[in-house]
Design an enzyme around this catalytic site. Structure first.
Site, short mmCIF file in Angstrom:
data_model
loop_
_atom_site.label_atom_id
_atom_site.label_comp_id
_atom_site.label_asym_id
_atom_site.label_seq_id
_atom_site.Cartn_x
_atom_site.Cartn_y
_atom_site.Cartn_z
N LYS A 1 18.92 52.67 4.32
CA LYS A 1 18.92 53.24 2.98
C LYS A 1 19.42 52.24 1.94
CE LYS A 1 17.66 56.38 2.03
NZ LYS A 1 16.26 56.48 1.54
N GLY B 1 15.29 61.01 7.91
CA GLY B 1 16.06 60.30 8.94
C GLY B 1 15.09 59.85 10.01
N ALA B 2 15.22 58.57 10.40
CA ALA B 2 14.20 57.96 11.26
C ALA B 2 13.90 58.75 12.54
CB ALA B 2 14.61 56.52 11.57
N ASP C 1 16.63 52.45 9.76
CA ASP C 1 15.26 52.97 9.86
C ASP C 1 14.34 52.04 10.63
OD1 ASP C 1 16.45 54.30 7.33
OD2 ASP C 1 14.74 55.53 7.95
#
Ligand code: MRU
Length: 370
Positions: free
Chosen positions: A255, A54-55, A244
């Site tokens: 994603k 997860g960013a 992201d």
């Protein structure tokens, strides 16, 4: 977030005050296991192998990775090499580069003896800032959900669809796409979330479903291809995903499969929102959809599936023919024209360079095609 009734973040300092602890996300939802990071290589490994992902959480872990590296040796060379090592772990989430540049930049004018402590302080600040950013995203996104709830005459429930995990587990707390959902739930709006499984790594089925369940939010896991059908049948009031890397022109890299959801949403007039913290915006990128580096991961993530057997063992099985090649693209880019709005910590704006610049005026000039 509450985990087993206890408030937790996804990354924290160990009791000894220098090691860093994380939740091993590869074990969820079957086991809740925490891990200790003691070195730069531990942090890089955690990002590379997606113990953390997860960013925003990738960025926070990288910041602590630099602090761990400087603890042993705070020379310019160590700082530069640590930054390179971390930057090479995953290519798409821009928060990684953002966090490395932020911490590295602050070290430059400090004497080596002061660097490790300053890096730890900044890493902690990045975590606290992420929590506040996600809380603000939650407040702005809550207003979007409230409007839909009012438009439905406050009847039934608000059905959301999300993809991947842009939740608490992808950030330090709250999540981006999930923050408005948690707040709506907490204020008594009956929300229900369609959770895309998100092949091949199943972040939706494994992680989003787990964290929504821990918080008591109604949800249903669906196969990745179901969203379009549900939208055609009026079963989705809005889609909310994370990102992201968002370009200065409002294109959204997230994603793999996000783009297909956005196409289906537009065909069915379902609002499609993307929730994002400021550090996820890449102000160096503009209109070009091909500009974002798209990670391609090990094909075994696609050709094999892992899960828990009835007797509690974890097992991995192959699902594709031995001879068939596979391609494992991890992200795609949704063009801004398919995005109804961007939910940021500063408010909601159109997905366009004008929209983003209206919220981030200090970035005026970024992302304009010359
Ligand atoms: O490969 P992952 O699990 O790191 O991908 C995560 C996502 O795509 C999230 O949607 C994105 O990082 C936003 S997180 C708030």
């Amino acid at each position: 977030m509450m985990v087993q009734g206890r408030p937790m973040r996804t990354i924290w300092l160990a009791e000894d005050g220098w090691a860093v602890e994380i939740i091993d996300q590869t074990q969820l939802p079957h086991a809740f296991v925490t891990r200790r990071l003691e070195t730069l290589e531990d942090a890089a490994h955690a990002i590379r192998t997606m113990l953390v992902r997860g960013a925003p959480l990738i960025g926070a872990t990288a910041a602590y990775g630099l602090a761990l590296a400087l603890r042993g040796n705070a020379s310019d060379e160590t700082l530069a090499r640590a930054g390179e090592t971390l930057l090479a772990t995953r290519p798409t989430a821009v928060n990684l580069r953002w966090a490395i540049e932020d911490v590295t930049g602050r070290m430059q004018d400090l004497a080596p003896a002061d660097r490790a402590a300053a890096a730890y302080r900044r890493a902690a600040e990045i975590c606290d800032e992420d929590v506040e950013i996600c809380r603000s995203i939650g407040r702005h996104g809550l207003a979007v959900i409230e409007r839909i709830w009012e438009a439905k005459g406050r009847k039934g429930r608000v059905n959301l669809l999300t993809h991947c995990n842009a939740g608490w587990l992808a950030t330090v707390d709250w999540g981006t796409a999930t923050a408005p959902i948690y707040m709506a739930h907490d204020t008594g709006i009956p929300v229900h979330v369609w959770v895309d499984e998100t092949r091949p790594r199943n972040q939706g089925a494994a992680l989003t479903a787990w964290e929504l369940g821990e918080h008591g939010v109604a949800h249903t896991v669906i196969a990745d291809n179901v969203g379009g059908h549900l939208m055609q049948h009026g079963e989705v009031d809005l889609c909310v995903t994370g990102t992201d890397r968002t370009t200065a022109a409002g294109n959204v890299c997230n994603k793999i499969g996000t783009y297909l959801k956005a196409l289906a949403a537009q065909d069915n007039a379902v609002p499609f929102y993307v929730a994002l913290p400021g550090p996820t915006i890449d102000w160096t990128l503009g209109d070009g959809l091909g500009e974002v580096p798209i990670e391609q991961r090990d094909g075994r993530e696609l050709s094999e599936v892992s899960g828990r057997t009835a007797d509690g063992r974890m097992e991995t099985v192959r699902i594709t023919p031995e001879a068939s090649p596979v391609a494992n693209y991890a992200f795609d880019v949704t063009p801004a024209r398919l995005v109804t709005g961007l939910i940021t910590e500063r408010g909601v704006c159109p997905a366009s360079s004008e929209g983003l610049r209206s919220l981030y005026p200090e970035r005026a000039g970024a992302g304009q095609t010359p």
